[in-house]
Write a protein that holds these residues in place. Structure first.
Motif, PDB file in Angstrom:
ATOM      1  N   ALA A 170       0.740  -1.132   0.091  1.00  0.00           N
ATOM      2  CA  ALA A 170      -0.007   0.029  -0.125  1.00  0.00           C
ATOM      3  C   ALA A 170       0.884   1.245   0.126  1.00  0.00           C
ATOM      4  O   ALA A 170       0.625   2.064  -0.721  1.00  0.00           O
ATOM      5  N   ASP A 171       1.803   1.276   0.617  1.00  0.00           N
ATOM      6  CA  ASP A 171       2.877   2.245   0.652  1.00  0.00           C
ATOM      7  C   ASP A 171       3.360   2.510  -0.487  1.00  0.00           C
ATOM      8  O   ASP A 171       3.758   3.689  -0.851  1.00  0.00           O
ATOM      9  N   GLY A 172       3.875   1.651  -1.108  1.00  0.00           N
ATOM     10  CA  GLY A 172       4.396   1.577  -2.558  1.00  0.00           C
ATOM     11  C   GLY A 172       3.344   1.930  -3.570  1.00  0.00           C
ATOM     12  O   GLY A 172       3.802   2.675  -4.612  1.00  0.00           O
ATOM     13  N   ALA A 253      -1.864  11.816  -0.478  1.00  0.00           N
ATOM     14  CA  ALA A 253      -2.063  10.253   0.275  1.00  0.00           C
ATOM     15  C   ALA A 253      -1.363  10.321   1.767  1.00  0.00           C
ATOM     16  O   ALA A 253      -1.946   9.779   2.852  1.00  0.00           O
ATOM     17  N   HIS A 254      -0.117  10.905   1.805  1.00  0.00           N
ATOM     18  CA  HIS A 254       0.477  10.760   2.912  1.00  0.00           C
ATOM     19  C   HIS A 254       0.285  11.890   4.039  1.00  0.00           C
ATOM     20  O   HIS A 254       0.011  11.888   5.149  1.00  0.00           O
ATOM     21  N   SER A 255      -0.490  13.004   3.388  1.00  0.00           N
ATOM     22  CA  SER A 255      -0.769  14.126   4.329  1.00  0.00           C
ATOM     23  C   SER A 255      -2.056  13.665   4.962  1.00  0.00           C
ATOM     24  O   SER A 255      -2.197  13.646   6.247  1.00  0.00           O
ATOM     25  N   THR A 270      -2.056  -0.138  10.510  1.00  0.00           N
ATOM     26  CA  THR A 270      -0.298   0.158  10.058  1.00  0.00           C
ATOM     27  C   THR A 270      -0.438   1.477   9.413  1.00  0.00           C
ATOM     28  O   THR A 270      -1.256   1.953   8.673  1.00  0.00           O
ATOM     29  N   HIS A 271       0.965   1.930   9.096  1.00  0.00           N
ATOM     30  CA  HIS A 271       1.199   3.120   8.291  1.00  0.00           C
ATOM     31  C   HIS A 271       0.502   2.716   7.080  1.00  0.00           C
ATOM     32  O   HIS A 271      -0.140   3.577   6.385  1.00  0.00           O
ATOM     33  N   GLY A 272       0.783   1.647   6.279  1.00  0.00           N
ATOM     34  CA  GLY A 272       0.495   1.410   4.891  1.00  0.00           C
ATOM     35  C   GLY A 272      -1.026   1.572   4.862  1.00  0.00           C
ATOM     36  O   GLY A 272      -1.593   1.751   3.789  1.00  0.00           O
ATOM     37  N   LYS A 274      -3.341   2.931   6.636  1.00  0.00           N
ATOM     38  CA  LYS A 274      -3.808   4.313   6.720  1.00  0.00           C
ATOM     39  C   LYS A 274      -3.410   4.930   5.356  1.00  0.00           C
ATOM     40  O   LYS A 274      -4.280   5.901   4.637  1.00  0.00           O
ATOM     41  N   VAL A 275      -2.360   4.630   4.738  1.00  0.00           N
ATOM     42  CA  VAL A 275      -1.942   5.356   3.443  1.00  0.00           C
ATOM     43  C   VAL A 275      -2.873   4.976   2.641  1.00  0.00           C
ATOM     44  O   VAL A 275      -3.190   5.759   1.526  1.00  0.00           O
ATOM     45  N   ASN A 276      -3.259   3.728   2.442  1.00  0.00           N
ATOM     46  CA  ASN A 276      -4.345   3.103   1.462  1.00  0.00           C
ATOM     47  C   ASN A 276      -5.542   3.919   1.539  1.00  0.00           C
ATOM     48  O   ASN A 276      -6.163   4.350   0.396  1.00  0.00           O
TER      49      ASN A 276
HETATM   50 ZN   LIG Z   1       4.685   5.822   3.527  1.00  0.00          ZN
END
Ligand SMILES: [Zn+2]
Ligand SMILES: NC(=O)c1ccc[n+]([C@@H]2O[C@H](COP(=O)([O-])OP(=O)(O)OC[C@H]3O[C@@H](n4cnc5c(N)ncnc54)[C@H](O)[C@@H]3O)[C@@H](O)[C@H]2O)c1
Length: 367
Positions: A170-172, A253-255, A270-272, A274-276
């Motif tokens: 997801a992060d990628g 997306a990261h904001s 996880t970080h990813g 939430k990023v999704n």
């Molecule tokens: Zn990230």
């Protein structure tokens, strides 16, 4: 503004490379500290220390308390100084690596990233994401220097819980949409310039690799298996996403991820993950067409990634909660302003609500 591309000095990935870490580190210094939490020390501590000692290096470990907070960074930096170490090796997930980078800023010397999960693109970057002790996003710390070495043992990655691997995917995936927004707005990347063609295309290669291999790679990791797809996706999650976001640029997306961390209920995601939700919201914010947004939601579901607010812990969020997220996402320092149009807090609040509805609708098709 100049075009700028930056990266770590070297990247080593393969099955079993943890046992050879000493041979890759011996040109970087002589006294090493391995920083990792208890889980990771139990998992890889002995192997890493043995390999360092076999290469003639001094080696000891320090236990990380789990949060990349200022107080933890100070505590570890003091211990590294006390040991006279000139190499800091961070092992674990994003928070351990971010802490090791911050420690190296204080202590000088070399820094090595050894991710034991392919859960984020933190291993390659020259920045740390700093949190309060309670786990709320506080700020980014940027460094002049990148990690000197990033070393990824794919056997360790494949043995870790698949949820981390999915989160890294997801992060990628976000990396491409954010780098592309930055390019379209002629915005600033994370390394202090406008994107090079290399930064932009590495983000695109990250996305292509994930679209081509992610589903089979997750099948592999669910079996603890290292396959060609697992290797490709590990590289995408770690190296391509890392170079792609830093030199390509971040955007909405990261904001939105950072905004979501303001709500306690999202802390178990996880970080990813939430990023999704941030990516889906970015696509709505950008006014992408129905087929494009639904394709992203479908691909997310195929990977069991979150597509609704409830998937990341926000059941029936109030408008006030969504406004808290949107306000934080639109902070003047945030990368959301790399979108190629002016973004305001009400736009983000409404995009969050709409992305959530899209996610619910697409999921209902599979019920
Ligand atoms: Zn990230
Ligand atoms: N600096 C950057 O460029 C950047 C980029 C993306 C994300 N981040 C940051 O990274 C953090 C998120 O990182 P994360 O998602 O990796 O989570 P994390 O670092 O919070 O936690 C990782 C967890 O995985 C466990 N773990 C590690 N390896 C394991 C293994 N092989 N088997 C079983 N368990 C294992 C650890 O004990 C830990 O509990 C956030 O703070 C985020 O802001 C930073």
């Amino acid at each position: 503004m100049s075009h700028v591309f930056k990266s770590p000095a070297s990247y080593v990935q393969g099955r079993g490379v943890a046992d050879a870490i000493g041979t890759h580190v011996d040109s970087l210094g002589s006294e090493c500290v391995l920083l990792a939490d208890k889980v990771v020390l139990d998992l890889v501590g002995d192997r890493v220390l043995d390999s360092l000692e076999a290469a003639g290096l001094g080696a000891r470990s320090l236990e990380f308390n789990g949060e990349a907070s200022e107080s933890e960074i100070e505590r570890i930096a003091a211990a590294v100084d006390e040991h006279g170490a000139d190499v800091v090796i961070g092992a674990g997930g994003g928070k351990a690596l971010d802490t090791a980078k911050a420690v190296r800023k204080e202590t000088g010397g070399a820094m090595v990233s050894m991710p034991t999960v392919a859960s984020t693109d933190a291993p390659t970057s020259a920045l740390s994401v700093i949190y309060s002790e309670a786990g709320e996003f506080q700020s980014y710390w940027f460094y002049e220097r990148h990690p000197d070495l990033v070393l990824v043992d794919t056997a360790i990655i494949a043995d870790a819980p698949a949820r981390f691997f999915r989160s890294g995917i997801a992060d990628g995936l976000a990396t491409w949409f954010e780098a592309d927004a930055t390019r379209r707005s002629a915005g600033e990347n994370v390394v202090g310039g406008t994107p090079t063609r290399a930064g932009h295309r590495l983000a695109e290669l990250c996305y292509e690799t994930l679209r081509e291999h992610a589903i089979t790679a997750v099948d592999g990791v669910e079996q603890g298996a290292v396959t060609e797809s697992v290797s490709a996706v590990t590289e995408a999650n770690t190296l391509l996403s890392g170079l792609g976001f830093e030199s390509g640029g971040l955007a909405a997306a990261h904001s939105i991820h950072n905004g979501l961390t303001q709500l306690d209920a999202t802390h178990h995601a996880t970080h990813g993950e939430k990023v999704n939700v941030g990516t889906l919201t970015q696509l709505v914010l950008e006014g992408r067409d129905d087929a494009f947004i639904e394709d992203y939601a479908e691909f997310s579901l195929a990977l069991s990634l979150p597509v609704t607010l409830s998937d990341i812990g926000l059941d029936d969020p109030t408008t006030a909660q969504l406004e808290t997220v949107a306000n934080a996402a639109c902070d003047p320092e945030e990368t959301i302003h790399n979108e190629p149009f002016e973004v305001t807090s009400p736009m983000v609040r409404d995009a969050l609500k709409t992305a959530d509805r899209v996610g619910q609708r697409v999921r209902a098709r599979h019920a």
